[in-house]
Design a protein around this motif. Structure first.
Motif, PDB file in Angstrom:
ATOM      1  N   PRO A 374      -8.292  13.453  -4.274  1.00 19.78           N
ATOM      2  CA  PRO A 374      -8.891  13.803  -2.253  1.00 19.78           C
ATOM      3  C   PRO A 374      -8.559  12.634  -1.319  1.00 19.78           C
ATOM      4  O   PRO A 374      -7.674  11.613  -1.840  1.00 19.78           O
ATOM      5  N   PRO A 375      -8.215  13.460   0.141  1.00 18.87           N
ATOM      6  CA  PRO A 375      -8.080  12.877   1.361  1.00 18.87           C
ATOM      7  C   PRO A 375      -9.061  11.184   1.498  1.00 18.87           C
ATOM      8  O   PRO A 375     -10.036  11.294   1.049  1.00 18.87           O
ATOM      9  N   GLY A 376      -8.455  10.009   1.994  1.00 12.85           N
ATOM     10  CA  GLY A 376      -8.953   8.651   1.457  1.00 12.85           C
ATOM     11  C   GLY A 376      -9.264   8.127   0.717  1.00 12.85           C
ATOM     12  O   GLY A 376      -9.824   7.249   0.296  1.00 12.85           O
ATOM     13  N   GLY A 377      -8.604   8.937  -0.430  1.00 14.98           N
ATOM     14  CA  GLY A 377      -9.175   8.042  -2.128  1.00 14.98           C
ATOM     15  C   GLY A 377      -7.903   7.096  -2.562  1.00 14.98           C
ATOM     16  O   GLY A 377      -6.987   6.785  -1.133  1.00 14.98           O
ATOM     17  N   ARG A 378      -8.071   5.965  -3.104  1.00 15.77           N
ATOM     18  CA  ARG A 378      -6.860   5.990  -3.494  1.00 15.77           C
ATOM     19  C   ARG A 378      -6.524   5.743  -5.191  1.00 15.77           C
ATOM     20  O   ARG A 378      -6.886   6.230  -6.511  1.00 15.77           O
ATOM     21  N   VAL A 379      -5.184   5.461  -5.711  1.00 15.92           N
ATOM     22  CA  VAL A 379      -4.248   5.234  -6.521  1.00 15.92           C
ATOM     23  C   VAL A 379      -4.669   3.352  -6.935  1.00 15.92           C
ATOM     24  O   VAL A 379      -3.839   3.021  -6.146  1.00 15.92           O
ATOM     25  N   ASP A 380      -5.337   2.979  -8.239  1.00 16.66           N
ATOM     26  CA  ASP A 380      -5.104   1.626  -8.797  1.00 16.66           C
ATOM     27  C   ASP A 380      -3.915   1.956 -10.036  1.00 16.66           C
ATOM     28  O   ASP A 380      -4.191   2.904 -10.820  1.00 16.66           O
ATOM     29  N   VAL A 381      -3.232   0.954  -9.576  1.00 18.32           N
ATOM     30  CA  VAL A 381      -1.651   0.409 -10.386  1.00 18.32           C
ATOM     31  C   VAL A 381      -2.456  -1.180 -10.957  1.00 18.32           C
ATOM     32  O   VAL A 381      -2.575  -2.039 -10.457  1.00 18.32           O
ATOM     33  N   SER A 382      -2.096  -0.939 -12.359  1.00 23.03           N
ATOM     34  CA  SER A 382      -2.687  -2.825 -12.966  1.00 23.03           C
ATOM     35  C   SER A 382      -0.697  -2.651 -14.310  1.00 23.03           C
ATOM     36  O   SER A 382      -0.657  -1.434 -14.312  1.00 23.03           O
ATOM     37  N   LEU A 383      -1.021  -3.917 -14.172  1.00 26.26           N
ATOM     38  CA  LEU A 383      -0.057  -4.340 -14.951  1.00 26.26           C
ATOM     39  C   LEU A 383      -0.972  -5.360 -16.653  1.00 26.26           C
ATOM     40  O   LEU A 383      -0.546  -5.901 -15.589  1.00 26.26           O
TER      41      LEU A 383
END
Length: 463
Positions: A374-383
């Protein structure tokens, strides 16, 4: 193949039979004729000559004689029934000696008494006659006055005399040929029957019957033919799935192309009617053309990635590749009020791969996560990386996917719920392309719903 196997087995068994019978006859003939030229009279004379040197010399003569004639056994028994070498007599000799030994001893003593009529002749030896038959019992005297009676046991040929009858050999040969032929026929049939079933199934597949399968009676066998049948069924199942997927792909592509084409026709029709202001319709046509071009490119890309062979990539730094890819995606996400959080590892992560394919894979996964965030949200990416593999985790905060649909999300053109996409249209090819890239690099992609909401996509690649 049936005739070859049958005739090969049959010829082999017949050859073995002929060789076996020939060797048996040769050995039997040699054993039967082993005593030709040997008489009991000559052996008795040799025994009496050895007995003049004492009992020990007589024992050595017995051992030497049996070694010289393997088909002959010699037993020297005293009047009390004890054998010179302490051996047990064979049953037939023991029974025969029990009936005749006492009589033989009495006859020998009578002959000796007749030959010694007076005390003046006490030291003369009795002129005991030399026997002319194997079944006579000659007396053998040794130095010191001991006397033994010789029992000769020549080779018993009664068990082999039947082989001398001509029709017996013919009957044995015919019986062996018929029995071996029947056994070889059963064995050959047992081998070729499943092969014929596999051949029939392959012809069915070649004729388009993709549902052709071999029965459980054949596929359940615990041998190489059963494994062949199981592999055939697995291959047929895989072919049916691939053809079905191809047909479904064509249907989906035609469905996806039909909508923009219809809109193109509508825009063209409106542009013809509105002669003063066709700019809006031209913009619409341009957008639909862009959509068609993107869809066509994704379909072609998915088709190219169907090659199951692993890729031969170049050394690259996966951490740097992920960082560069996410920088471009994050820039686009800012325009929609969303963010991408990237947790970079402290050191470089070397990997063998194709940089363009890996970047496209990550971009498709992250774009899909942003689509449902949703707008204002965030996607977290880790390695994360260890000595064996690397793991890239992408976590969004969207509505997630129904558990029963998790296994279908990698199917081309599959869309769990387009209404959740927040108004962003998609063809449903991004995750399919991402999965193919991961598999070509020896890895895989897994999805799972997060307990707090959203979806986590984990990409695993081998080092």
């Amino acid at each position: 193949m049936f005739r070859r196997i049958f005739l090969s087995f049959w010829a082999g068994l017949v050859l073995i039979l002929v060789i076996g019978v020939g060797v048996t006859l040769a050995v039997t003939s040699a054993r039967l004729h082993a005593l030709d030229g040997v008489s009991s009279a000559r052996l008795t004379q040799e025994a009496r000559a050895a007995g003049r040197d004492g009992t020990d010399a007589l024992q050595r003569w017995v051992r030497r004689t049996e070694a010289r004639y393997p088909t002959l056994r010699v037993f020297l028994v005293d009047p009390q029934g004890r054998e010179l070498l302490g051996r047990r007599l064979p049953v037939r000799l023991r029974d025969w000696a029990g009936l005749n030994l006492a009589q033989t001893v009495a006859q020998w003593q009578a002959l000796r008494t007749e030959a010694l009529p007076g005390a003046a002749s006490a030291h003369r030896r009795a002129p005991v006659p030399v026997p002319d038959s194997w079944w006579n019992v000659p007396a053998v005297e040794s130095a010191g006055g001991a006397v033994h009676f010789a029992l000769f046991l020549p080779f018993d040929s009664s068990a082999y005399e039947v082989l001398g009858v001509p029709y017996v050999l013919v009957l044995l040969f015919l019986c062996a040929v018929l029995v071996s032929g029947a056994i070889c026929w059963v064995v050959a049939r047992h081998i070729t029957r499943p092969l014929l079933a596999v051949q029939h199934g392959l012809r069915g597949l070649a004729g388009g019957a993709l549902d052709a399968r071999l029965g459980p009676a054949l596929a359940g066998r615990r041998d190489e033919l059963g494994a062949l049948a199981a592999d055939f069924n697995a291959t047929a199942q895989r072919l049916q799935e691939l053809v079905s997927a191809q047909e479904r792909l064509l249907r989906d592509v035609s469905h996806e192309l039909r909508s923009p084409l219809a809109r193109l026709r509508l825009a063209l029709e409106l542009a013809r009617r509105d002669r003063q202001g066709p700019a809006a319709q031209l913009d619409r046509i341009e957008r639909e053309c862009d959509r068609l071009e993107g869809l066509t490119g994704q379909v072609l890309r998915l088709a190219r990635l169907r090659d199951p062979q692993p890729v031969r990539g170049q050394p690259l730094d996966l951490a740097a590749l992920v960082g560069d890819t996410l920088a471009d995606v994050a820039y686009e996400a800012e325009a929609t009020g969303k963010a991408v959080a990237w947790q970079a590892p402290p050191a470089a992560v070397p990997l063998q791969g194709v940089a363009a394919e890996l970047s496209s894979m990550l971009e498709n996964v992250v774009r899909n996560a942003l689509r449902f965030t949703p707008p204002g949200g965030r996607v977290d990416v880790s390695l994360q990386a260890d000595a064996a593999q690397v793991r890239i985790a992408v976590r969004d905060r969207g509505p997630g996917i129904a558990p029963e649909l998790l296994g279908q999300v990698f199917t081309a053109f599959f869309q769990a719920d387009p209404a959740r996409a927040g108004g962003h249209a998609g063809a449903g090819l991004g995750l399919s392309i991402a999965q193919r890239v991961a598999q070509r690099h020896g890895g895989d992609i897994r999805l799972a719903n997060r307990p707090g909401g959203g979806l986590v996509v984990e990409i695993t690649l081998p080092r």
